[in-house]
Design a protein around this motif. Structure first.
Motif, mmCIF file in Angstrom:
data_model
loop_
_atom_site.group_PDB
_atom_site.id
_atom_site.type_symbol
_atom_site.label_atom_id
_atom_site.label_comp_id
_atom_site.label_asym_id
_atom_site.label_seq_id
_atom_site.Cartn_x
_atom_site.Cartn_y
_atom_site.Cartn_z
ATOM 1 N N SER A 1 7.083 -7.499 -15.031
ATOM 2 C CA SER A 1 6.129 -7.965 -14.015
ATOM 3 C C SER A 1 6.851 -8.541 -12.801
ATOM 4 O O SER A 1 6.496 -8.257 -11.651
ATOM 5 N N ILE A 2 7.889 -9.329 -13.066
ATOM 6 C CA ILE A 2 8.687 -9.910 -11.976
ATOM 7 C C ILE A 2 9.351 -8.797 -11.170
ATOM 8 O O ILE A 2 9.337 -8.809 -9.940
ATOM 9 N N SER A 3 9.920 -7.825 -11.865
ATOM 10 C CA SER A 3 10.578 -6.708 -11.186
ATOM 11 C C SER A 3 9.589 -5.953 -10.305
ATOM 12 O O SER A 3 9.890 -5.598 -9.162
ATOM 13 N N LYS A 4 8.383 -5.720 -10.833
ATOM 14 C CA LYS A 4 7.350 -4.998 -10.060
ATOM 15 C C LYS A 4 6.962 -5.812 -8.831
ATOM 16 O O LYS A 4 6.815 -5.269 -7.724
ATOM 17 N N LEU A 5 6.800 -7.124 -8.983
ATOM 18 C CA LEU A 5 6.436 -7.984 -7.849
ATOM 19 C C LEU A 5 7.542 -7.986 -6.789
ATOM 20 O O LEU A 5 7.253 -7.980 -5.591
ATOM 21 N N GLU A 6 8.804 -7.996 -7.235
ATOM 22 C CA GLU A 6 9.913 -7.953 -6.283
ATOM 23 C C GLU A 6 9.912 -6.644 -5.503
ATOM 24 O O GLU A 6 10.143 -6.621 -4.298
ATOM 25 N N GLN A 7 9.629 -5.530 -6.208
ATOM 26 C CA GLN A 7 9.557 -4.235 -5.516
ATOM 27 C C GLN A 7 8.422 -4.234 -4.494
ATOM 28 O O GLN A 7 8.582 -3.763 -3.372
ATOM 29 N N GLN B 1 8.730 -3.793 -0.461
ATOM 30 C CA GLN B 1 7.977 -2.764 0.262
ATOM 31 C C GLN B 1 7.145 -3.392 1.379
ATOM 32 O O GLN B 1 7.087 -2.877 2.493
ATOM 33 N N LEU B 2 6.512 -4.538 1.094
ATOM 34 C CA LEU B 2 5.717 -5.224 2.113
ATOM 35 C C LEU B 2 6.601 -5.695 3.266
ATOM 36 O O LEU B 2 6.195 -5.640 4.428
ATOM 37 N N GLN B 3 7.822 -6.164 2.941
ATOM 38 C CA GLN B 3 8.745 -6.609 3.986
ATOM 39 C C GLN B 3 9.120 -5.447 4.894
ATOM 40 O O GLN B 3 9.161 -5.578 6.112
ATOM 41 N N ILE B 4 9.380 -4.284 4.282
ATOM 42 C CA ILE B 4 9.723 -3.093 5.068
ATOM 43 C C ILE B 4 8.546 -2.715 5.967
ATOM 44 O O ILE B 4 8.718 -2.437 7.156
ATOM 45 N N GLU B 5 7.333 -2.732 5.401
ATOM 46 C CA GLU B 5 6.138 -2.400 6.192
ATOM 47 C C GLU B 5 5.952 -3.403 7.326
ATOM 48 O O GLU B 5 5.602 -3.022 8.450
ATOM 49 N N LYS B 6 6.208 -4.691 7.048
ATOM 50 C CA LYS B 6 6.071 -5.722 8.085
ATOM 51 C C LYS B 6 7.067 -5.470 9.213
ATOM 52 O O LYS B 6 6.715 -5.531 10.397
ATOM 53 N N ASP B 7 8.348 -5.174 8.852
ATOM 54 C CA ASP B 7 9.364 -4.891 9.862
ATOM 55 C C ASP B 7 8.978 -3.682 10.705
ATOM 56 O O ASP B 7 9.154 -3.670 11.921
#
Length: 193
Positions: A7-13, A17-23
């Motif tokens: 679950s932690i690994s999935k949340l980190e992914q 992905q959200l950070q990349i989309e934000k950038d």
């Protein structure tokens, strides 16, 4: 336990992905600002602002990203010799525009026009105006080893963002730098090379 780890690994992914989309969205926003700028600054009777080769237009200023390194005072002198000064950054849009022009690298650092060399912790722009706000990395400025000049960092780490990229450093360090030259529509854009 393994379910939690997964679950932690999935949340980190998902976070990455959200950070990349934000950038990407910030880059698109900066691009939209660039494409709209000439409409805003182009009076009916004057020619639009055109920056010299290797200079980039944002709002009413042209910006130059150096490929050579100098210490902070030498960087400011170079910018002045071109009719400008080390960059003065007031808005998140301007910060993002400049950051997007910078190449990624292990620790790509670029001087800009801020220092507290006259009075510790009283950061001032090269035009003498005091800093209001800023885009410091968390924990900065820290005056770790008599650090009186400001620089922007862009690394390979995708999680780093433009609005948290300022650091302080000794003014004697040699880094590339960012010049700014305020322009007026229809004015000569000749900048000596």
């Amino acid at each position: 336990m393994s379910a939690l780890t997964a679950s932690i690994s999935k949340l980190e992914q998902e976070k990455n992905q959200l950070q990349i989309e934000k950038d990407e969205l910030l880059a698109k926003l900066a691009t939209k600002t660039i494409t709209k700028a000439p409409e805003v600054i182009k009076p009916a009777t004057k020619a639009p602002i055109v920056c010299p080769v290797d200079w980039h237009l944002f709002n009413n200023s042209c910006y130059f990203i150096s490929r050579t390194t100098r210490d902070w005072p030498e960087s400011q002198s170079f910018c002045q010799s071109k009719g400008g000064h080390l960059a003065i950054i007031h808005t998140a849009e301007e910060q993002t525009f400049l950051w997007d022009l910078l190449p990624r690298g292990h620790w790509n650092a670029f001087w800009f026009g801020i220092s507290d060399e006259h009075t510790e912790d009283q950061w001032k722009w090269v035009d003498g105006n005091p800093l209001v706000g800023g885009f410091w990395e968390v924990g900065e400025p820290n005056n770790h080893i008599d650090e009186d000049c400001g620089y922007i960092v862009k690394t390979q780490v995708m999680e780093r963002v433009a609005i948290r990229s300022w650091y302080d450093a000794p003014c004697s360090m040699y880094w590339p730098f960012i010049c700014e030259k305020e322009m007026v529509a229809g004015a000569s854009t000749a900048i000596p090379h």
